[in-house]
Write an enzyme that holds these catalytic residues in place. Structure first.
Site, PDB file in Angstrom:
ATOM      1  N   SER A   1       2.673   0.854   5.535  1.00 24.99           N
ATOM      2  CA  SER A   1       2.633   2.169   4.738  1.00 24.99           C
ATOM      3  C   SER A   1       4.021   2.718   5.386  1.00 24.99           C
ATOM      4  O   SER A   1       4.489   2.346   6.531  1.00 24.99           O
ATOM      5  CB  SER A   1       1.474   2.716   4.845  1.00 24.99           C
ATOM      6  OG  SER A   1       1.701   4.165   4.248  1.00 24.99           O
TER       7      SER A   1
ATOM      8  N   TYR B 219      -5.159   7.552   9.388  1.00 23.65           N
ATOM      9  CA  TYR B 219      -4.556   6.445   8.534  1.00 23.65           C
ATOM     10  C   TYR B 219      -3.181   6.242   9.295  1.00 23.65           C
ATOM     11  O   TYR B 219      -2.761   4.871   9.391  1.00 23.65           O
ATOM     12  CB  TYR B 219      -4.129   7.224   7.256  1.00 23.65           C
ATOM     13  CG  TYR B 219      -3.686   6.258   6.071  1.00 23.65           C
ATOM     14  CD1 TYR B 219      -4.309   5.498   5.299  1.00 23.65           C
ATOM     15  CD2 TYR B 219      -2.257   6.278   5.869  1.00 23.65           C
ATOM     16  CE1 TYR B 219      -4.022   4.489   4.388  1.00 23.65           C
ATOM     17  CE2 TYR B 219      -1.645   5.445   4.925  1.00 23.65           C
ATOM     18  CZ  TYR B 219      -2.518   4.706   4.378  1.00 23.65           C
ATOM     19  OH  TYR B 219      -1.991   3.940   3.114  1.00 23.65           O
TER      20      TYR B 219
END
Lengths: 272, 278
Positions: free
Chosen positions: B155, B168
């Site tokens: 990401s 995350y």
């Protein structure tokens, strides 16, 4: 099947041979027309033989054999006016440019270094890249349909390799500088949907690397030899591997990829 | 002729979103697919996760392309279940060439407020699950003797920090460390390992009330429209777009899976509309 670059025009520097010729052919295979420039002459501080007018003629022949159009001009990327004239003439013949590949580069690395190497490699490998983007930028913006620019850096654009000669230091400094240029252009040109990225090859099987002078230079210093050792069990990669990375970057498959440093280096940088 | 003719790809999180898109894009290029997905709700995830019907739809769409697909319900945190699913897929489809470790979840909370459960579920799925995926696949890739390509989905949060989802960000950074090590360990076998780093992607993982509230806390719930949120998301990107589409990530994964990138390994590839350069 329609090519991935049908109807597009690409401006490529250093297109007479090596990676530049490979890019011209690979893009032409996918339907692009080509504006090709190359110095086609020797620079004094470069010890290996540089490209010739015959080499550029061979690129023209190869592209035309693919039924694509090509406008080829002998021009020096250090000479902005000459480069602008080459670009403008190409656009007049082939139409608006969508793709720019700043590929021209030299490697003044030898056993007999001279101080002038520094300036020559900075002029060609950094200032030449700046000139290449600058001559193309206004018409790409005015064209209003976005575009893709790929600047050829090097593993030496992301790591301090290349040795301690003036030419080696200049090569590494210039290739790092190209990354800074890319990042600034990526931010500036994003609003026009013009994407800008760099590629970072490890040693490529081209006349710039595969020549007696370069091999002697690399073998002279174990550290430099180490600098060419890849993670994948391949000594060198081929020009088409860079062309395939560029093709992906300039195609619509990468329509939202910008500001990226993309190594094509057989795992070299990750191994360091 | 497809760019992946004769190859088999293992894809986690394949029931919908990016995973389904990867399955379809690779099938379009000739690959057969081993698809797994957890297809149920996890306790710390606030948006609706995928269902068995979603996975069945992926199967239907791959088969509509005349490709074969073996689909199994499995949780990437459960190594035994994941390995069984892949082993069955390879037994049926004959080989393994490509791995897309795509399964992932999202939840939110400031670091000092995250529950242990939320942290552990996130690390379990988004990091340990990726390791399990590689671990299950590596023996098959090596046994094939044809090299291979492993693509781990990280990401932009695997490149830089973001407030409000430390777990995350930590998991997605961890994926980069895993990639770098796997790239070294597997290079002698010509198995390449790279990460992709998407900016916001137009999938259910971001198009939900929880994420809308996170990105537009100042707006009333009825003002949190797709268009209003698009403007918020767009501020993160350099290119003038709010988010990318799943197929944009699939096209990057496809390039990394194909022979066109045969010497690309150990690389972080952002597909982020300039978000991390901005």
């Amino acid at each position: 099947m329609a090519g991935q670059l049908e109807g597009k025009v690409a401006f490529i520097t250093g297109a007479a041979r090596g990676q530049g010729r490979s890019h011209a052919i690979r893009l032409a295979q996918e339907g692009a027309d080509i504006i090709a420039v190359d110095l086609c002459a020797q620079i004094d501080t470069v010890a290996y033989p540089m490209a010739t007018p015959d080499d550029l003629a061979e690129t023209v022949r190869s592209v035309e054999e693919l039924d694509r159009r090509i406008h080829a001009v002998e021009a020096d990327v250090r000479d902005r006016d000459a480069l602008q004239a080459a670009f403008d003439a190409g656009v007049a013949e082939l139409g608006r440019v969508d793709i720019v590949l700043a590929n021209a580069g030299i490697a003044p690395l030898s056993m007999n270094p001279v101080p002038e190497e520094w300036q020559d490699v900075i002029d060609v490998n950094l200032t030449g890249v700046y000139h290449t983007v600058e001559v193309a930028k206004p018409s790409m913006i005015e064209g209003g349909r976005g575009g893709a620019i790929v600047l050829t850096s090097s593993t030496a654009g992301l790591a301090g390799i290349g040795g301690s000669t003036p030419g080696g230091l200049g090569y590494t400094a210039a290739k790092h500088g190209v990354v800074g240029l890319m990042r600034s252009y990526a931010n500036q040109l994003a609003e026009h949907s013009i994407r800008v990225n760099t590629i970072h090859p490890t040693g490529v099987n081209t006349p710039m690397v595969v020549n007696d002078v370069m091999q002697e230079f690399l073998q002279s210093d174990p550290q430099l030899g180490q600098a060419m050792a890849n993670a994948l069990p391949v000594d060198m990669i081929e020009a088409v591997d860079l062309s395939n990375a560029i093709l992906w970057l300039v195609s619509d498959a990468a329509r939202y990829v910008t500001g990226v440093t993309l190594p094509v280096d057989a795992g070299f940088l990750n191994k360091r | 002729m497809g760019r992946l003719d004769g190859k088999v790809a293992f894809i986690t999180g394949a029931a919908r979103g990016q995973g389904r898109s990867h399955a379809l894009r690779m099938a379009q290029e000739g690959a057969d697919i081993v698809a797994v997905d957890v297809v149920r709700q996890l306790p710390t995830v606030e948006y609706t996760m995928s269902s068995p019907d979603d996975l069945a739809e992926t199967v239907r769409q791959v088969e509509a392309l005349d490709r074969r697909i073996v689909a199994r319900e499995a949780d990437v945190r459960d190594y035994g279940a994941l390995k069984s699913a892949l082993d069955e897929g390879v037994a049926e489809l004959g080989r393994l060439d490509i791995v897309s470790a795509n399964a992932g979840i999202f939840s939110q909370g400031r670091a000092e407020e995250l529950s242990d459960e939320s942290w552990e579920e996130m690390i379990g799925v988004n990091l340990t699950g990726v390791w399990h995926t590689a671990k299950a696949a590596i023996p098959h890739l090596k046994a094939g003797g044809n090299g291979g390509s492993i693509i781990l989905t990280s990401s932009t949060a695997g490149i830089k920090g973001f407030e409000n989802f430390a777990h995350y960000v930590s998991a997605k950074h961890g994926v980069v460390g895993l990639m770098r090590t796997l790239a070294l360990e597997l290079a002698p076998d010509m198995i390449r390992v790279n990460t992709v780093h998407p900016t916001s992607v137009d999938t259910d993982m971001i198009q939900n009330d929880m994420l809308y509230a996170l990105f537009a806390p100042d707006l009333e719930p009825d003002q949190r429209t797709r268009e209003a949120l698009g403007e918020r998301f767009q501020t993160m990107n350099a290119l003038p777009i709010p988010w990318v589409e799943p197929v944009d990530i699939s096209n990057a994964v496809l390039w990394l899976a194909s022979d066109e990138s045969r010497y690309v390994t150990g690389v972080m590839l952002p597909v982020d509309a300039g978000s991390t350069t901005k």
